[in-house]
Design an enzyme around this catalytic site. Structure first.
Site: not given
Length: 136
Positions: A48, A46
């Site tokens: 993040c 992802c």
């Protein structure tokens, strides 16, 4: 499961900085239960993880205190190892990315995805450095 050509460069970001890559449940149990402090990073594809978790973790290691051991497994790729790690992270629910600090096999600090997502790498580093100051 994610394809190797996608995952391996993201794994390498931590492995090339000294993280031990764990792929089996046995390796996770052995690594977490070593004496001293152990930083576990459940890595992820992802945004993040790329923008905050991995850079923040790496920046956190530049301080005066740091964990004795650095370990990582990749969610959606190292399925056996991540499943075992998540058992050891209870009562926290499954999260990826996630960063956990263990001391002598006991979970003492945890960053879940909701602590990482939306925060800059510097905030992740500062959070972890505070934990190192307390436990390392």
């Amino acid at each position: 499961m994610y394809p190797s050509d996608l995952v391996l460069p993201m794994k390498a970001e931590l492995i090339n900085k000294g993280f031990e890559d764990l792929t089996t449940s046995e390796s996770v149990v052995q690594a977490v239960n070593r004496d001293g402090t152990t930083l576990l990073v459940i890595n992820s594809v992802c945004g993040c993880a790329a923008g905050a978790a991995r850079p923040g973790v790496l920046e956190s290691l530049n301080g005066s205190k740091r964990p004795d051991h650095l370990i990582t497994s990749f969610a959606g790729y190292d399925t056996e190892a991540v499943a075992e790690a998540r058992k050891l992270l209870a009562p926290f629910p499954p999260s990826s990315p996630a960063v956990a600090l263990f001391k002598d096999g006991e979970l003492v600090h945890m960053l879940e995805r909701h602590h990482i997502e939306g925060n800059p790498a510097q905030a992740i580093a500062a959070n972890l450095q505070a934990a190192y100051d307390e436990y390392c």
